[in-house]
Design an enzyme around this catalytic site. Sequence first.
Site, PDB file in Angstrom:
ATOM      1  N   ALA A  35      -6.908  -1.210  -1.989  1.00  0.00           N
ATOM      2  CA  ALA A  35      -5.678  -0.559  -2.432  1.00  0.00           C
ATOM      3  C   ALA A  35      -4.910  -0.115  -1.190  1.00  0.00           C
ATOM      4  O   ALA A  35      -5.477   0.007  -0.106  1.00  0.00           O
ATOM      5  CB  ALA A  35      -6.032   0.652  -3.292  1.00  0.00           C
ATOM      6  N   GLY A  81     -10.371  -2.497  -3.689  1.00  0.00           N
ATOM      7  CA  GLY A  81      -9.556  -3.202  -4.670  1.00  0.00           C
ATOM      8  C   GLY A  81      -9.497  -4.702  -4.395  1.00  0.00           C
ATOM      9  O   GLY A  81      -9.319  -5.496  -5.324  1.00  0.00           O
ATOM     10  N   GLU A 107     -12.467  -6.113  -5.880  1.00  0.00           N
ATOM     11  CA  GLU A 107     -12.325  -5.959  -7.339  1.00  0.00           C
ATOM     12  C   GLU A 107     -11.416  -7.047  -7.923  1.00  0.00           C
ATOM     13  O   GLU A 107     -11.667  -7.546  -9.018  1.00  0.00           O
ATOM     14  CB  GLU A 107     -11.806  -4.561  -7.670  1.00  0.00           C
ATOM     15  CG  GLU A 107     -12.862  -3.500  -7.354  1.00  0.00           C
ATOM     16  CD  GLU A 107     -12.357  -2.088  -7.549  1.00  0.00           C
ATOM     17  OE1 GLU A 107     -11.426  -1.689  -6.812  1.00  0.00           O
ATOM     18  OE2 GLU A 107     -12.873  -1.391  -8.432  1.00  0.00           O
ATOM     19  N   GLU A 125     -15.054   2.487  -1.071  1.00  0.00           N
ATOM     20  CA  GLU A 125     -14.267   3.622  -1.568  1.00  0.00           C
ATOM     21  C   GLU A 125     -14.913   4.978  -1.301  1.00  0.00           C
ATOM     22  O   GLU A 125     -14.215   5.947  -1.005  1.00  0.00           O
ATOM     23  CB  GLU A 125     -13.995   3.466  -3.075  1.00  0.00           C
ATOM     24  CG  GLU A 125     -12.897   2.459  -3.407  1.00  0.00           C
ATOM     25  CD  GLU A 125     -13.400   1.035  -3.557  1.00  0.00           C
ATOM     26  OE1 GLU A 125     -14.519   0.744  -3.107  1.00  0.00           O
ATOM     27  OE2 GLU A 125     -12.686   0.193  -4.128  1.00  0.00           O
TER      28      GLU A 125
HETATM   29  N1  3HC Z   1      -4.203   0.653   3.014  1.00  0.00           N
HETATM   30  C1  3HC Z   1      -3.226   0.907   3.876  1.00  0.00           C
HETATM   31  N2  3HC Z   1      -3.309   0.649   5.199  1.00  0.00           N
HETATM   32  C2  3HC Z   1      -4.453   0.107   5.642  1.00  0.00           C
HETATM   33  C3  3HC Z   1      -5.525  -0.182   4.794  1.00  0.00           C
HETATM   34  C4  3HC Z   1      -5.376   0.113   3.416  1.00  0.00           C
HETATM   35  N3  3HC Z   1      -6.342  -0.149   2.536  1.00  0.00           N
HETATM   36  N4  3HC Z   1      -6.521  -0.698   5.524  1.00  0.00           N
HETATM   37  C5  3HC Z   1      -6.090  -0.749   6.793  1.00  0.00           C
HETATM   38  N5  3HC Z   1      -4.838  -0.257   6.875  1.00  0.00           N
HETATM   39  C6  3HC Z   1      -3.996  -0.179   8.072  1.00  0.00           C
HETATM   40  C7  3HC Z   1      -4.566   0.753   9.109  1.00  0.00           C
HETATM   41  O1  3HC Z   1      -4.152   2.072   8.883  1.00  0.00           O
HETATM   42  C8  3HC Z   1      -3.995   0.186  10.377  1.00  0.00           C
HETATM   43  O2  3HC Z   1      -2.663   0.624  10.476  1.00  0.00           O
HETATM   44  P1  3HC Z   1      -2.019   0.915  11.927  1.00  0.00           P
HETATM   45  O3  3HC Z   1      -2.107  -0.368  12.659  1.00  0.00           O
HETATM   46  O4  3HC Z   1      -0.650   1.361  11.594  1.00  0.00           O
HETATM   47  O5  3HC Z   1      -2.863   1.982  12.523  1.00  0.00           O
HETATM   48  C9  3HC Z   1      -3.970  -1.306  10.118  1.00  0.00           C
HETATM   49  O6  3HC Z   1      -4.042  -1.443   8.702  1.00  0.00           O
HETATM   50  C10 3HC Z   1      -5.123  -2.069  10.727  1.00  0.00           C
HETATM   51  O7  3HC Z   1      -6.342  -1.409  10.393  1.00  0.00           O
HETATM   52  P2  3HC Z   1      -7.535  -1.252  11.434  1.00  0.00           P
HETATM   53  O8  3HC Z   1      -7.016  -0.745  12.730  1.00  0.00           O
HETATM   54  O9  3HC Z   1      -8.599  -0.489  10.743  1.00  0.00           O
HETATM   55  O10 3HC Z   1      -7.940  -2.791  11.617  1.00  0.00           O
HETATM   56  P3  3HC Z   1      -9.378  -3.447  11.771  1.00  0.00           P
HETATM   57  O11 3HC Z   1      -9.132  -4.878  11.926  1.00  0.00           O
HETATM   58  O12 3HC Z   1     -10.171  -2.700  12.784  1.00  0.00           O
HETATM   59  O13 3HC Z   1     -10.099  -3.197  10.370  1.00  0.00           O
HETATM   60  C11 3HC Z   1     -10.323  -3.158   7.979  1.00  0.00           C
HETATM   61  C12 3HC Z   1      -9.608  -3.781   9.201  1.00  0.00           C
HETATM   62  C13 3HC Z   1     -11.811  -3.498   8.026  1.00  0.00           C
HETATM   63  C14 3HC Z   1      -9.708  -3.726   6.755  1.00  0.00           C
HETATM   64  C15 3HC Z   1     -10.162  -1.624   8.016  1.00  0.00           C
HETATM   65  O14 3HC Z   1      -8.799  -1.321   8.202  1.00  0.00           O
HETATM   66  C16 3HC Z   1     -10.617  -0.907   6.791  1.00  0.00           C
HETATM   67  O15 3HC Z   1     -11.786  -0.637   6.643  1.00  0.00           O
HETATM   68  N6  3HC Z   1      -9.677  -0.554   5.887  1.00  0.00           N
HETATM   69  C17 3HC Z   1      -9.922   0.232   4.736  1.00  0.00           C
HETATM   70  C18 3HC Z   1     -10.608  -0.546   3.654  1.00  0.00           C
HETATM   71  C19 3HC Z   1     -10.836   0.310   2.445  1.00  0.00           C
HETATM   72  O16 3HC Z   1     -11.296   1.420   2.516  1.00  0.00           O
HETATM   73  N7  3HC Z   1     -10.505  -0.231   1.255  1.00  0.00           N
HETATM   74  C20 3HC Z   1     -10.658   0.479   0.042  1.00  0.00           C
HETATM   75  C21 3HC Z   1      -9.396   1.210  -0.267  1.00  0.00           C
HETATM   76  S1  3HC Z   1      -9.535   2.233  -1.697  1.00  0.00           S
HETATM   77  C22 3HC Z   1      -9.422   1.149  -2.996  1.00  0.00           C
HETATM   78  O17 3HC Z   1      -9.342  -0.022  -2.813  1.00  0.00           O
HETATM   79  C23 3HC Z   1      -9.385   1.778  -4.365  1.00  0.00           C
HETATM   80  C24 3HC Z   1      -9.562   0.758  -5.449  1.00  0.00           C
HETATM   81  O18 3HC Z   1     -10.905   0.769  -5.872  1.00  0.00           O
HETATM   82  C25 3HC Z   1      -8.682   1.038  -6.612  1.00  0.00           C
END
Ligand code: 3HC
Length: 698
Positions: free
Chosen positions: A63, A102, A105, A125
């Site tokens: 998400a 997501g 998912e 998450e």
């Molecule tokens: N939403 C918004 N922005 C995100 C994002 C997300 N899910 N994931 C990463 N970003 C942004 C980061 O803030 C960063 O922004 P910036 O360059 O402005 O600082 C940019 O994307 C790049 O991220 P990283 O520096 O972390 O890049 P990496 O290549 O090192 O890692 C990644 C990539 C493994 C995808 C890592 O960013 C990550 O773990 N992201 C989060 C993943 C996550 O937690 N997903 C679950 C979200 S909650 C959800 O999905 C709810 C659902 O169940 C309904």
Amino acid sequence: MNEVVKLERHDAIAIVTINSPPVNALSAAVRGGIFECMKAAIADPEVKAIVLTCGGRTFIAGADITEFGKPPKPPGLQEALVLMENSPKPIIAAIHGTALGGGLEVALACHYRVATKEAKLGLPEVKLGLLPGAGGTQRLPRAVGPELAVKMIVGGDPISAAEALKHGLIEEIVEGPASGGEAFARKVVAEKRPLRRLRDDDSKLKAAKADRSIFTNAVAALTKKARGLEAPFAAADAVGAAIDLPFDEGLKKEREGFLKLVSSDQSKAQRYAFFSEREAAKIAGVPEGTKARPVERVAIIGAGTMGGGIAMSFANAGIPVTLIETGEEQLKRGMGIMQKNYEATAARGGIPADAPAKRMGLITGVVGLENVKDADLVIEAVFETMAVKKEVFTALDKFAKKGAVLASNTSYLNIDEIAKVTSRPQDVLGMHFFSPANVMKLCEIVRADKTAPDALTTAVAIARKIAKVPAVVGVCDGFVGNRMLAQRGKQAEKLLFEGALPQQVDAVVTKFGMPMGPFAMGDLAGLDIGWRSRKDRGIKSEIADALCEAGRFGQKTGKGYYKYEAGSRAALPDPEVEKLIDETLQRLGRKKRVVSDDEILERMMYPMINEGARILEEGIAARPSDIDVIWLYGYGWPIYRGGPMFYADQVGLKHIADRLSYYAKETNDPSLEPAPLLKRLAAEGKTFASLAEKAKAA
Ligand code: 3HC
Ligand code: NAI
């Protein structure tokens, strides 16, 4: 169908491609695009199968976290998932990079999944204080069984494509996502494979339905370490619902849990921590795009406690290290400790059996500073004495190659003064790791007066490469973390003189969520170090001095503020310490009073926050969130409380300033008076976070 999601057709195969950099997160535009493209592909009579794939570096990473905490933006994801799962035509998710949250998912609502070899799949998450809110808790257990599902959902760590294949989460490992997905789709069509809707497939739940302990044991193993956190328990409940309830009811239960968590303080703090960590990697005042210098070989000076841990961190990342000592004896000792450390981890199953040999093979131990000559980065971790540091840096100036970054791991000493003994202060900075350095994630990158921007960028980039979290700080005594910690230590000691006991103070601090209180920490580090330093400086601290005079140096002597049974690190309250404190207070004519836990908490936390305000005012840290990152990753600050500055904003700065003024008067301690910045923000009704917003706007 819109600018971020495109639909193409290769004869009978429709390809839906998401292109929303950086990580194809499920923003409103992506959600809408997926829905529209899927609808069109399903409606197109020429289409026999649909491939969902992503452009750029990764499949959908989840998400869009920036949307949480704001009013929901239509369309929701759920409509698209229902449309996809109900599709009469097979839909294949073709995954590369990371399919997270997501993102996974969405893939689980497809009928088949394929992935490239290096892909990772996970539901992280919980790490954001959430649970999967788009069917993950119901579909993943049906895809891989509840045991692995619990591990992925309650633990939050992703699995590899190979593991996903083994457990039936994906059907095949493919070369390229789009081409591999398309080839797989043709196969599905040619073989007329039936649609696999996870929703309707309970086969992998049978064992746990018959014997629920399969599930409860898996949960117990993972929630053991989740002290204080809400999300892992709620996530486990949602997976439990997959076993106990029909799919749609389970989905409802998941939804309720998700909505509760997404508006919780814990999740807010954890999301803040996620963005703070990424923000910290952007160096204030260094032009964006400043290139890091290449680092292929690293030299580390000193194979002691820190040098060894730092060397391991590099070897773990596959970077070769030259480890330099003063003599063969010291070298042998240091190498031996690393070897043992690796072997213990391998024995526990933490790393593969061949890893110790491989990683030790990357570390070359040598005697003599002239051996730094090939290193692109040198990290000094010798004794904490200015004279020794100067001697080492004079030699580094002589032997290191031109352009090498020269870093010191000093905890307190002035990097400007160290840089001055070299002819290249632009290359000198601090890289302050935390003990144990192979475990702790924080690295304070200390920017000295003359440090060049690209030297800083190099240090930040290499720290991230070895899986550390860098935070840039300025030169001052103890930098950010230890400087704030000193304020806490001072109050902890004072509390003993007023009537509190070490175990009372530590209990308040650990109940707050810190891994250890100040006195247990002192016992771990060794009380003799401070005692010797006090003696050198002619300073007294009667209780601590009395402990050391009685030979109580902490864990290493089995006694300190606590007593320790042989072979155990468990801190046991000791009546002898209570007696020693009483006698000391009597001797000094001090009166004891009852100190409440509330007072202890305020006096442990607020003086640190006050010091944080001074640190911001002096520009030692550029952002309040950098200070929080330092506490989260260097000192085990509980992630669900965001960090000291975030916590301060939640408590309210006016309250904190008022209480500090009160304690300054009540305990006759002017150092507790609120710092000017804290006072000003409190008076204006503002937060520390408002400073970051102001800086961003500028
Ligand atoms: N939403 C918004 N922005 C995100 C994002 C997300 N899910 N994931 C990463 N970003 C942004 C980061 O803030 C960063 O922004 P910036 O360059 O402005 O600082 C940019 O994307 C790049 O991220 P990283 O520096 O972390 O890049 P990496 O290549 O090192 O890692 C990644 C990539 C493994 C995808 C890592 O960013 C990550 O773990 N992201 C989060 C993943 C996550 O937690 N997903 C679950 C979200 S909650 C959800 O999905 C709810 C659902 O169940 C309904
Ligand atoms: P240590 O005493 O365990 O190790 C220092 C090592 O440096 C010894 O093995 C010594 O033989 C070697 N050494 C001394 N002079 C040398 C020289 N000229 N050339 C090569 N090797 C030399 O000390 P520790 O704890 O590893 O600390 C090292 C540095 O790290 C200090 O500056 C300390 O302040 C800092 N630090 C320590 C932390 C800790 O928790 N121990 C945490 C963070 C930083």
